[in-house]
Design an enzyme around this catalytic site. Structure first.
Site, PDB file in Angstrom:
ATOM      1  N   THR A  44       0.853  -1.314  -0.113  1.00 28.25           N
ATOM      2  CA  THR A  44      -0.099  -0.029   0.132  1.00 28.25           C
ATOM      3  C   THR A  44       0.765   1.327   0.076  1.00 28.25           C
ATOM      4  OG1 THR A  44      -1.593  -1.353   1.271  1.00 28.25           O
ATOM      5  CG2 THR A  44      -1.801   1.101   1.209  1.00 28.25           C
ATOM      6  N   TYR A 132       5.215 -12.480   5.034  1.00 30.84           N
ATOM      7  CA  TYR A 132       3.880 -11.810   4.016  1.00 30.84           C
ATOM      8  C   TYR A 132       3.666 -12.784   3.084  1.00 30.84           C
ATOM      9  CZ  TYR A 132       1.176  -8.229   1.834  1.00 30.84           C
ATOM     10  OH  TYR A 132       0.032  -7.556   0.887  1.00 30.84           O
ATOM     11  N   LYS A 160       1.697 -12.381   8.034  1.00 29.25           N
ATOM     12  CA  LYS A 160       0.521 -11.605   7.359  1.00 29.25           C
ATOM     13  C   LYS A 160       0.015 -12.296   6.386  1.00 29.25           C
ATOM     14  CE  LYS A 160      -0.704  -7.532   4.649  1.00 29.25           C
ATOM     15  NZ  LYS A 160      -0.313  -6.108   4.133  1.00 29.25           N
ATOM     16  N   ILE A 202      -2.916  -6.304   9.549  1.00 29.69           N
ATOM     17  CA  ILE A 202      -2.350  -5.363   8.818  1.00 29.69           C
ATOM     18  C   ILE A 202      -3.289  -4.887   7.796  1.00 29.69           C
ATOM     19  CG2 ILE A 202      -0.134  -4.859   7.298  1.00 29.69           C
ATOM     20  CD1 ILE A 202       1.345  -6.855   8.946  1.00 29.69           C
TER      21      ILE A 202
END
EC number: 4.3.3.7
Length: 291
Positions: A44, A132, A160, A202
């Site tokens: 992001t 992740y 995540k 997250i």
């Protein structure tokens, strides 16, 4: 170690350059609104279109501004193991609390390659790692048994999980143990994720609605599931709208509506969201009572 509402921070650009002053204020606002940790330079945050120097500068600024009030989990992923290690060492030197390391993308390593990638990082840097997993972006998926093999390494502390498979929480508990930190990577699935043993999210939505996202996470942690469901209903249209066009376009548009002087600036190849996407964001903000 990490829990609650953790925004994957946007990176504000103004005329193509990092707007450090606005970012520092944004960090302060996130902490004041109840975010429990911060992630600079993730997906992001448009890390894919930053130079290594710029990436490391944004991480340093976030750590400086947070001033130890909440942990900072620095985005450190790359499809080049050596570059990921370079990011980790820079983040550790700057005072980061952990690294968020995405699975190598594009080159598509197998499960043995994933183990070798993370072992190389842990052999050469002591910064704690949150793995992740986002197969929709990396075209690679770390399997629960592979994650279990990595969970035996002291500095690999969590995941995540943006696999889109909520049942992974239970499978990963079996392979990694109940104390392994599992954080949702999907806002829209966070309620189910938390009910199955997750400890936080997250979040993209927390950029725009940090207070509501923090309230949602607290309700889940307290076992107040009816309150959590009411907040999920309030936030769900926003979760969807923020992915109604290529992210982070919609979330940056939302911030131009809700956060003072937020610049309408994305780096190519990302472009401003469509009119339909902007209308969806507008409606979702109204539904959530934000704008």
């Amino acid at each position: 170690m990490f829990s609650g509402s953790i925004p994957a921070l946007v990176t504000p650009f103004r005329d193509g350059a990092f707007d450090e002053k606005l970012f520092r204020g944004f960090v302060d606002w996130q902490i004041a609104e109840g975010s429990s940790a911060l992630v600079p330079c993730g997906t992001t945050g448009e890390s894919a279109t930053m130079s290594i120097e710029e990436h490391n500068h944004v991480v340093r600024v976030c750590i400086e501004q947070a001033q130890g009030r909440v942990p900072v989990i620095a985005g450190c992923g790359s499809n080049d193991t050596a570059v990921a290690l370079e990011h980790m060492k820079a983040a550790q030197a700057a005072g980061a609390d952990a690294a968020l390391v995405v699975l190598p993308y594009y080159n598509r390593p197998n499960q043995d390659g994933l183990i070798a990638h993370f072992r190389h990082l842990t052999d050469n840097c002591t910064l704690p790692i949150i793995v992740y997993n986002v197969p929709a972006r990396t075209v690679t998926d770390i399997l629960p048994e592979t994650l279990g093999a990595l969970a035996g390494i002291k500095t690999i502390v969590g995941i995540k999980d943006a696999s889109g498979k909520v049942e992974r929480v239970s499978a990963q508990r079996q392979h990694c143990g109940p104390d392994f930190c599992q954080l949702s990577g999907n806002d829209d699935m966070a309620l189910g994720f938390m009910a199955m043993g997750g400890v936080g999210c997250i979040s993209v939505t927390a950029n725009v609605a940090p207070g509501l996202c923090a309230e949602f996470q607290t309700a889940c942690a307290d076992g107040r599931w009816a309150d959590a469901l009411a907040l999920q209903d309030k936030l769900f249209p926003l979760h969807a709208a923020l992915f109604s066009d290529a992210s982070p376009g919609p979330v940056k548009y939302a911030l131009t509506r809700t956060y003072r002087d937020f610049p309408a600036d994305l780096r190519l190849p990302m472009t401003w969201p469509s009119e339909a996407s902007r209308a969806a964001v507008d409606a979702a903000l109204a539904h959530a009572g934000i704008a």
